[in-house]
Write an enzyme that holds these catalytic residues in place. Structure first.
Site, PDB file in Angstrom:
ATOM      1  N   HIS A 167      62.284  14.656 -71.145  1.00 16.08           N
ATOM      2  CA  HIS A 167      62.275  15.693 -72.206  1.00 16.08           C
ATOM      3  C   HIS A 167      60.966  15.669 -72.994  1.00 16.08           C
ATOM      4  O   HIS A 167      60.936  16.020 -74.162  1.00 16.08           O
ATOM      5  CB  HIS A 167      63.446  15.519 -73.182  1.00 16.08           C
ATOM      6  CG  HIS A 167      64.765  15.364 -72.498  1.00 16.08           C
ATOM      7  ND1 HIS A 167      65.584  16.418 -72.192  1.00 16.08           N
ATOM      8  CD2 HIS A 167      65.379  14.249 -72.017  1.00 16.08           C
ATOM      9  CE1 HIS A 167      66.672  15.965 -71.571  1.00 16.08           C
ATOM     10  NE2 HIS A 167      66.562  14.652 -71.441  1.00 16.08           N
ATOM     11  N   SER A 288      32.404  25.499 -74.018  1.00 17.89           N
ATOM     12  CA  SER A 288      32.857  26.730 -74.653  1.00 17.89           C
ATOM     13  C   SER A 288      31.635  27.498 -75.108  1.00 17.89           C
ATOM     14  O   SER A 288      30.615  26.917 -75.476  1.00 17.89           O
ATOM     15  CB  SER A 288      33.746  26.375 -75.843  1.00 17.89           C
ATOM     16  OG  SER A 288      33.671  27.400 -76.806  1.00 17.89           O
ATOM     17  N   LYS A 294      33.283  21.329 -77.161  1.00 12.94           N
ATOM     18  CA  LYS A 294      34.347  21.430 -76.159  1.00 12.94           C
ATOM     19  C   LYS A 294      33.942  21.020 -74.754  1.00 12.94           C
ATOM     20  O   LYS A 294      32.853  21.316 -74.289  1.00 12.94           O
ATOM     21  CB  LYS A 294      34.852  22.870 -76.105  1.00 12.94           C
ATOM     22  CG  LYS A 294      35.545  23.296 -77.361  1.00 12.94           C
ATOM     23  CD  LYS A 294      37.015  22.992 -77.311  1.00 12.94           C
ATOM     24  CE  LYS A 294      37.693  24.166 -76.670  1.00 12.94           C
ATOM     25  NZ  LYS A 294      39.087  24.266 -76.905  1.00 12.94           N
ATOM     26  N   GLU A 301      43.135  23.788 -65.104  1.00 16.01           N
ATOM     27  CA  GLU A 301      43.848  24.990 -65.567  1.00 16.01           C
ATOM     28  C   GLU A 301      43.900  26.052 -64.472  1.00 16.01           C
ATOM     29  O   GLU A 301      44.902  26.736 -64.298  1.00 16.01           O
ATOM     30  CB  GLU A 301      43.156  25.570 -66.806  1.00 16.01           C
ATOM     31  CG  GLU A 301      43.257  24.674 -68.027  1.00 16.01           C
ATOM     32  CD  GLU A 301      42.333  25.148 -69.145  1.00 16.01           C
ATOM     33  OE1 GLU A 301      42.813  25.882 -70.010  1.00 16.01           O
ATOM     34  OE2 GLU A 301      41.135  24.779 -69.138  1.00 16.01           O
TER      35      GLU A 301
END
Ligand code: ARG
Length: 478
Positions: A167, A288, A294, A301
């Site tokens: 969970h 970025s 970043k 992804e």
């Protein structure tokens, strides 16, 4: 819009429009063409034609000289395609017609005999099966490579312990190797699925003709042997219209993509500032355009994102096939795009993902810090009480009370005093403090397939043999 008549674009008329009064319209020619996609079948189409040519010679339909001429011309076409010299032309609809058109330019008389005893229906089925078999070999190899990489990463991290989750909450400590090898298991199943799909595809369907078989003495065994098919189809109507092999292949690809997406998701989380469990190599991250600090895990992804497309491709194929009556229907031309797209996506995803794993740095300090929350040992406290003779349901309840007590007292399981423990139950003694230790917790697991170091080492040994066997079965494929 009124279709424009265009004498130039008479499509495949030269071959199949004998009975028509009108030329095909430009718009129809364009709409029905599949060349952009089935171009990728070129090599398989030529191999299939050569095998068929041998059968034609054996059946006495072409002479020895004709066979040699046509084979030479077909090989020339193969080379032209390879060298970018071949002129693909959409007006000949698909790759099969393009090759045949060029063939009849090179050897007009004998080339025109090649399509004897063959239909594009059995031709495309055979070509596509060859394509699927070929891709399976490459993708299965990529799966083996990835599994080897995972086993190596696991091997050097048997004693690295991380919180295991259910969970997405701290559950119990586990070896990092155990976590990594859970994915090894998934990719092993994917490998097996691919091998099964190979078996389904490994059936020669040439000789089915349009649907009823052909009138000539085509030696289908000879064709199967020339093309490396394990068996020949037993029903020509099924032969030309069966796409189970493509579905099974796409299913295996979807499963592999799904497994990759789960692992990517975990690595994205582990790569976050909050977790800091891993560091991705710079080459697999991007910056970025606005935030200079970043380093985004874009590759992970994208693998995760592309999974959606792969699963959709499986669905497209299912939906395209659903309710189709026997035998071949033109709908089936739509089968190649989803399969080829998924094959390319999964192959490149597996390949780059393997490199990510190979270059991944694990931050063991942050992993250890993730275990500072002692409540992860609550199950071990319950087990401790079971060993003192308390029935499990009861010990679970007592352990729950202990956790709640610690919470209220602003303490943790390991900072509570023995006196405090004793107040809850007299069964607890000084040795309770031995269990608040990740290694003790992990190694107290006794079952085969559990996270204890000993078990992981055993399993890793099995994997070595398994991979050797998988490599052997892969190289035995024709
Ligand atoms: N381009 C077609 C396909 O990929 C080839 C088979 C065409 N057969 C036919 N009867 N029109 O399915």
């Amino acid at each position: 819009m009124k279709p424009k008549k265009n004498k130039e674009i008479i499509s495949h008329d030269n071959f199949v429009r004998g009975r028509f009064k009108e030329d095909i319209s430009e718009i129809t020619a364009d709409f029905t063409a599949s060349l952009d996609i089935d171009k990728k079948l070129a090599d398989f189409d030529i191999d299939g034609s050569i095998a068929h040519l041998y059968a034609l010679e054996k059946a006495g339909i072409v002479s020895g000289k004709e066979k040699r001429d046509v084979e030479k011309a077909l090989l020339k076409i193969k080379a032209e395609i390879k060298n970018g010299k071949f002129e693909f032309n959409k007006k000949y609809e698909d790759i099969h017609m393009n090759v045949e058109k060029r063939l009849t330019e090179l050897v007009p008389e004998s080339g025109a005999k090649l399509h004897t005893g063959r239909s594009r229906n059995d031709q495309v089925s055979a070509d596509f099966r060859l394509y699927v078999k070929n891709r399976i070999k490459h993708i299965a190899k990529a799966l083996i490579d990835l599994r080897e990489e995972l086993a190596a990463a696991a091997k050097s991290n048997i004693e690295t312990i991380i919180p295991g989750y259910t969970h997405f909450q701290h559950a119990q400590p586990v070896s990092l190797a155990h976590h990594i090898l859970a994915y090894y298991e998934m990719f092993t199943r994917d490998f097996e699925k691919l091998m099964n799909a190979y078996k389904t595809a490994d059936v020669l369907t040439l000789g089915s003709g349009a649907l009823a078989g052909v009138d000539f003495d085509i030696d289908r065994r000879l064709e199967a042997d020339a093309l490396g098919f394990g068996s020949i189809s037993r029903n020509s109507m099924d032969g030309v219209s069966d796409r189970d092999f493509a579905l099974e292949f796409n299913f295996a690809l979807s499963m592999a993509a799904l497994h990759l997406s789960r692992f990517c998701e975990e690595l994205i989380i582990w790569n976050s500032f909050e977790f800091g469990f891993i560091k991705l190599k710079d080459e697999f991250t991007t910056g970025s355009s606005i935030m200079p600090q970043k380093k985004n895990p874009d590759v992970l992804e994208l693998i995760r994102g592309k999974t959606g497309g792969v699963i959709s491709n499986l669905l497209s194929l299912f939906i395209m096939m659903k309710s189709l009556p026997l035998a071949y229907n033109r709908d089936m031309q739509e089968d190649k795009k989803p399969v080829m797209e998924s094959a390319d996506t999964v192959y490149s995803s597996l390949s780059i993902f393997k490199e990510i794993i190979r270059t991944l740095k694990f931050n063991k300090e942050n992993m250890a810090a993730g275990l500072k929350d002692d409540s992860i040992y609550a199950t071990d406290v319950a087990t401790y009480l079971v060993k003192k003779g308390v029935p499990f349901r009861k010990s679970h309840e007592i352990a729950g009370r202990i956790v709640s007590y610690a919470e209220n007292a602003g303490k943790t399981l390991s900072t509570m005093s023995l006196k405090e423990y004793k107040k809850i139950t007299g069964l607890i003694a000084g040795d309770i403090f031995d269990i608040f230790n990740p290694e003790a917790s992990v190694n107290s697991k006794k079952t085969a397939g559990g996270t204890a170091f000993k078990e992981i080492k055993k399993v890793l040994k099995e994997y070595e043999k398994e991979i050797e066997n998988n490599k052997k079965s892969l190289s035995a494929l024709k």
